[in-house]
Design a protein around this motif. Structure first.
Motif, PDB file in Angstrom:
ATOM      1  N   ILE A 311     -10.774  14.192 -10.129  1.00  0.00           N
ATOM      2  CA  ILE A 311     -10.972  12.941  -9.388  1.00  0.00           C
ATOM      3  C   ILE A 311     -10.516  11.794 -10.280  1.00  0.00           C
ATOM      4  O   ILE A 311     -10.934  11.698 -11.440  1.00  0.00           O
ATOM      5  CB  ILE A 311     -12.443  12.750  -8.988  1.00  0.00           C
ATOM      6  N   VAL A 312      -9.640  10.947  -9.742  1.00  0.00           N
ATOM      7  CA  VAL A 312      -9.108   9.816 -10.511  1.00  0.00           C
ATOM      8  C   VAL A 312      -9.349   8.526  -9.739  1.00  0.00           C
ATOM      9  O   VAL A 312      -9.106   8.451  -8.529  1.00  0.00           O
ATOM     10  CB  VAL A 312      -7.593   9.983 -10.787  1.00  0.00           C
ATOM     11  N   LYS A 313      -9.822   7.518 -10.454  1.00  0.00           N
ATOM     12  CA  LYS A 313      -9.952   6.160  -9.901  1.00  0.00           C
ATOM     13  C   LYS A 313      -9.082   5.231 -10.725  1.00  0.00           C
ATOM     14  O   LYS A 313      -9.083   5.294 -11.957  1.00  0.00           O
ATOM     15  CB  LYS A 313     -11.411   5.706  -9.953  1.00  0.00           C
ATOM     16  N   GLY A 314      -8.297   4.391 -10.048  1.00  0.00           N
ATOM     17  CA  GLY A 314      -7.422   3.469 -10.753  1.00  0.00           C
ATOM     18  C   GLY A 314      -6.794   2.496  -9.788  1.00  0.00           C
ATOM     19  O   GLY A 314      -7.400   2.131  -8.769  1.00  0.00           O
ATOM     20  N   THR A 315      -5.558   2.102 -10.078  1.00  0.00           N
ATOM     21  CA  THR A 315      -4.880   1.128  -9.222  1.00  0.00           C
ATOM     22  C   THR A 315      -3.443   1.553  -8.947  1.00  0.00           C
ATOM     23  O   THR A 315      -2.821   2.267  -9.739  1.00  0.00           O
ATOM     24  CB  THR A 315      -4.858  -0.270  -9.871  1.00  0.00           C
ATOM     25  N   LYS A 316      -2.935   1.088  -7.808  1.00  0.00           N
ATOM     26  CA  LYS A 316      -1.528   1.247  -7.435  1.00  0.00           C
ATOM     27  C   LYS A 316      -1.096  -0.041  -6.748  1.00  0.00           C
ATOM     28  O   LYS A 316      -1.735  -0.462  -5.776  1.00  0.00           O
ATOM     29  CB  LYS A 316      -1.345   2.448  -6.495  1.00  0.00           C
ATOM     30  N   ASP A 317      -0.042  -0.654  -7.269  1.00  0.00           N
ATOM     31  CA  ASP A 317       0.454  -1.922  -6.720  1.00  0.00           C
ATOM     32  C   ASP A 317      -0.666  -2.968  -6.647  1.00  0.00           C
ATOM     33  O   ASP A 317      -0.779  -3.733  -5.675  1.00  0.00           O
ATOM     34  CB  ASP A 317       1.060  -1.706  -5.325  1.00  0.00           C
ATOM     35  N   GLY A 318      -1.526  -2.946  -7.673  1.00  0.00           N
ATOM     36  CA  GLY A 318      -2.590  -3.931  -7.769  1.00  0.00           C
ATOM     37  C   GLY A 318      -3.809  -3.656  -6.903  1.00  0.00           C
ATOM     38  O   GLY A 318      -4.758  -4.439  -6.899  1.00  0.00           O
ATOM     39  N   LYS A 319      -3.805  -2.529  -6.161  1.00  0.00           N
ATOM     40  CA  LYS A 319      -4.922  -2.209  -5.275  1.00  0.00           C
ATOM     41  C   LYS A 319      -5.694  -1.012  -5.812  1.00  0.00           C
ATOM     42  O   LYS A 319      -5.102  -0.103  -6.395  1.00  0.00           O
ATOM     43  CB  LYS A 319      -4.396  -1.894  -3.867  1.00  0.00           C
TER      44      LYS A 319
END
Length: 404
Positions: A311-319
């Motif tokens: 499980i990964v939590k992060g950002t993509k294109d600022g979201k």
């Protein structure tokens, strides 16, 4: 097509041999060697019955560089697939350097006399492998291995930043014994009884064994208690995944397993320090290993499923983005295909795929590497074809919010 030499005839060696035999377009010639050649012959017979292919067998002491070199020169393989004990990684790497063949393993080196496993000993071989024009691929099992590739796939396709990484390993299998381990008991017990560690803000934070627990509802398995451990893939991922704020590894254990383990610890049966018994020296954990069922014998009686993922939590294109990628494996389906239970299967299949990546040239570069350092896409495609299909979904699961 290439000739390979598989070293190790336990449950994982059995799976690797079966899977290499199934892929004749890649593995033209297969040799299987271990200290006990009768184990190799048994696997060769099983594989021949299922696939019609001939597996050549040999005896070798993987602690002896001289014996390994002699066998490698006789076989002349493209590469070694090392599924022997982690204690033997360095002797096999030495033999590969001496004979000019490529190398792959599924678990990092661990000294026999110290309950410690880390990549430093093998990473120290980088320059020698580079100069020799040879490749060593480390940790091509499931965890480490597939979990590393899952992370690389997420980084490539879904995230600009991977802030929080949780690796979840669930074995929902039931073998019917009061206590047994699904791979080498000595390695398994040393791993589980060691202090835990997790990576946060550039530092390693140490925990007591089983100090942190969460309950997670694993698809097709159900709710299980999982405990924070240190696991080897985090060492390389903490280096090769950029900008991770926190990384943890969780593994499920049943109450009966933990109670037995507590008793073993209380009476010293998990010790690696030699003691004198009736005039001879014995190592308690090796004595315990002799009392426990052979993991390779668990296949016919193990039912249920494994569920291993990230499980990964992060950002993509600022979201903000949160994703879960995982594989579910059925113990009995694994046994029907390879005469081995799911834990051996989930390690052995990726070992074969890693070798395939090297032979086919998708992953081939002189030096010593971990799995996440290569393009994940061809490996991920092979997982779907070779018996370990994966699911990649958006998720709202928050591991920190799970009940303890």
């Amino acid at each position: 097509m290439s000739r390979v030499l598989i070293i190790g005839a336990g449950g994982v060696g059995r799976v690797v041999t079966h899977k290499c035999a199934q892929n004749a377009d890649c593995f033209s010639d297969i040799w299987l060697a271990s200290r006990t050649v009768s184990k190799c012959d048994q696997i060769a017979s099983e594989v021949s019955e299922k696939t019609g292919r001939t597996i050549h067998t040999a005896a070798v002491d993987a602690d002896s560089v001289a014996e390994l070199v002699s066998l490698i020169r006789k076989v002349n393989p493209f590469m070694i697939i090392n599924v022997a004990l982690p204690y033997q990684d360095l002797t096999i790497m030495d033999a590969c350097l001496e004979t000019g063949v490529h190398y792959l393993d599924t678990a990092n080196y661990e000294p026999l006399d110290e309950a410690k496993f880390e990549y430093s000993w093998q990473w120290a071989y980088r320059e020698r492998f580079e100069k020799a024009g040879l490749m060593a691929l480390l940790g091509s099992g499931f965890d480490p291995g597939v979990t590393n590739v899952f992370c690389a796939y997420m980084q490539k396709h879904h995230f600009d930043t991977m802030d929080y990484v949780d690796i979840l390993d669930c074995n929902g299998g039931d073998h019917g014994y009061a206590f047994a381990t699904n791979f080498n008991p000595e390695i398994n017990i040393r791993e589980v009884t060691s202090n835990g560690r997790y990576f946060e803000n550039g530092e390693w934070i140490e925990t007591k064994p089983m100090q942190f627990k969460k309950q997670f509802d694993f698809e097709q398995v159900g709710p299980k208690n999982m405990y924070l451990l240190y696991h080897e893939e985090m060492e390389s991922l903490s280096v090769n995944l950029k900008g991770v704020k926190r990384m943890r590894f969780w593994m499920t254990f049943g109450d009966a397993y933990l109670k037995h383990l507590e008793v073993f610890r209380n009476i010293g049966l998990d010790s690696i320090e030699p003691i004198m018994f009736e005039g001879r020296e014995i190592v308690p954990i090796q004595f315990l290993k002799a009392l426990l069922p052979d993991p390779a014998s668990l296949g016919p009686r193990t039912v249920g499923k494994t569920n291993i993922g990230v499980i990964v939590k992060g950002t993509k294109d600022g979201k903000p983005v949160s994703r879960y990628i995982y594989n579910i494996c059925d113990h009995q389906e694994c046994y029907r295909e390879t005469n081995a239970q799911g834990v051996s299967y989930t390690t052995g299949v990726p070992a074969m795929i890693g070798a395939m990546m090297m032979i086919q040239g998708n992953w081939m570069k002189a030096g010593v590497y971990n799995m996440e350092e290569f393009d994940p896409d061809p490996f991920m495609a092979a997982l779907n074809k070779q018996g370990l299909p994966w699911t990649d979904i958006e998720t709202d699961i928050d591991v920190d919010a799970l009940p303890a």
